[in-house]
Design an enzyme around this catalytic site. Structure first.
Site, short mmCIF file in Angstrom:
data_model
loop_
_atom_site.label_atom_id
_atom_site.label_comp_id
_atom_site.label_asym_id
_atom_site.label_seq_id
_atom_site.Cartn_x
_atom_site.Cartn_y
_atom_site.Cartn_z
N HIS A 62 -5.50 -6.10 1.55
CA HIS A 62 -6.73 -5.58 0.96
C HIS A 62 -6.52 -5.00 -0.43
CE1 HIS A 62 -6.31 -1.17 1.97
NE2 HIS A 62 -5.65 -1.60 3.02
N ASP A 163 -1.24 1.52 -0.41
CA ASP A 163 -2.16 1.03 0.61
C ASP A 163 -3.40 0.49 -0.10
OD1 ASP A 163 -3.85 0.61 2.72
OD2 ASP A 163 -4.06 2.72 3.26
N GLU A 193 -11.65 -2.96 3.13
CA GLU A 193 -10.88 -2.71 4.36
C GLU A 193 -10.99 -1.26 4.78
OE1 GLU A 193 -7.31 -1.59 6.83
OE2 GLU A 193 -8.01 -0.77 4.92
N GLU A 194 -10.94 -0.37 3.81
CA GLU A 194 -10.86 1.07 4.10
C GLU A 194 -12.15 1.62 4.73
OE1 GLU A 194 -8.22 2.71 4.15
OE2 GLU A 194 -6.83 1.85 2.70
N ASP A 216 -0.08 -5.04 5.47
CA ASP A 216 -0.61 -3.71 5.16
C ASP A 216 0.47 -2.66 5.38
OD1 ASP A 216 -2.42 -1.69 4.46
OD2 ASP A 216 -4.02 -2.47 5.72
N HIS A 302 -2.46 7.42 2.45
CA HIS A 302 -3.75 8.03 2.12
C HIS A 302 -3.59 9.36 1.39
CE1 HIS A 302 -6.71 5.49 4.69
NE2 HIS A 302 -5.80 4.75 4.09
CO CO Z 1 -5.64 2.63 4.28
ZN ZN Z 2 -4.42 -0.43 4.19
#
Ligand code: CO
Ligand code: ZN
Length: 332
Positions: A62, A163, A193-194, A216, A302
């Protein structure tokens, strides 16, 4: 490769607004693909044709990153905001936000107890002295990202949005190494995606692949007093067993393990107790798609400073190349 990772991680791409990233990737894959196209949700689909007897393999990484959206601007020019994706409140105070037009702001908190910190106690200060001045820079509804530069520590790298720009980098580097693959490959640089694996869902429906593999990040358990998890930085590609979105198809998991064994690629098994990846959406497409995930071990996921090990990244690239060249007749 570090240069590519630096460029991708410093790009602007909150969920729904990924075009800076997908345009950048388009430029990076030029000359290596048989076809490049973009679909309605903004997914960038890069096709590499295989032999006639090969299978259709979809790889997904992503392009979007977590961020904020402005919900309110007060009379003094301070912004209130909501999260885009899984934003950890503890990572925010003192950190900076960047908007699409380059406006920078700092996040800070109202008075009160740290332990009771919630998003609605936080604000963004963009240096405006009034609401009118703020409105010349930002509007309600605008998306921002966490602003942080890439850092090269040797084997280990720190950046925002590893990420999942690191997954994108893995696919780009793998594509460069693949000449005439056995299987027809769809490298899909997905969107949103998130916020719920949204781009991957429509991309998989359109492609209807025989096999789906997400690239990922995953968490690690190798920091001080960390949550117990048998994944470490520097110990190789992580082959997912399960997370909240997917139980890896046994045949996909076994294929990945076997390819690591036969090609001498370092690997580790990953059991993630929460979280998900694009494979969660891909495997539920149409009548079902056998799916799995190759994960890049990452610390501090994150947060604005996510850390990966370049040797794990290399292992993931080697594994993607191995899948691409594997004869899957009779397996899927
Ligand atoms: Co993420
Ligand atoms: Zn991710």
């Amino acid at each position: 490769m570090k240069e590519i990772i630096a460029q991708l991680t410093e790009a602007f791409g909150p969920s729904g607004y990924e075009t800076e990233v997908t345009d950048m990737i388009k430029g990076m894959v030029e000359g290596y693909a048989d076809e490049v196209r973009t679909d309605v949700l903004g997914n960038l689909i890069v096709v590499k044709n295989g032999s006639p007897e090969g299978k259709k393999v979809m790889f997904a990484a992503h392009t979007d990153e977590i961020g904020v959206v402005v919900t309110h601007i007060d009379d003094k020019g301070f912004l209130r905001f909501a999260n885009i994706g899984g934003v950890g409140v503890a990572t925010l105070v003192g950190n900076r936000v960047r908007f699409a037009n380059g406006t920078i702001g700092v996040i800070y908190q109202e008075k009160g107890d740290w332990k009771e910190l919630t998003l609605d106690k936080l604000y963004i200060d963009i240096g405006a002295e009034s609401k009118d001045e703020a409105l010349t820079k930002v509007r309600v509804g605008e998306f921002g990202i966490f602003h942080r530069e890439f850092a090269d520590l040797g084997n280990r790298l720190i950046a925002k949005s590893m990420d999942d720009r690191i997954g994108c980098a893995v696919l780009i580097e793998a594509l460069k190494k693949i000449d005439k693959p056995t299987n027809t490959l769809y490298f899909v640089f997905t969107t949103q995606e998130e916020v719920g694996l949204r781009g991957a869902r429509t991309a998989a429906f359109g492609l209807d692949p025989d096999l789906g593999i997400a690239l990922d990040v995953t968490l690690t358990g190798d920091m001080p007093e960390a949550r117990r998890m048998d994944v470490s930085l520097g110990k190789g590609a992580a082959i997912k067993v399960k997370d909240s979105s997917l139980i890896a198809h046994p045949k996909v998991k076994e294929l990945l393990v076997q390819l690591c064994e036969t090609n001498g690629i370092p690997y580790q098994m990953e059991v993630l107790e929460f979280g998900g990846t694009d494979a969660g959406a891909i495997h539920l497409t149409k009548a079902g798609v056998p799916s799995g995930t190759i994960s890049i071990p990452t610390r501090y996921v994150h947060s604005p400073s996510e850390m990966v090990d370049i040797r794990d990244v290399q292992a993931c690239i080697d594994l993607v190349v191995a899948v691409s060249n594997q004869d899957l007749t009779g397996v899927f």
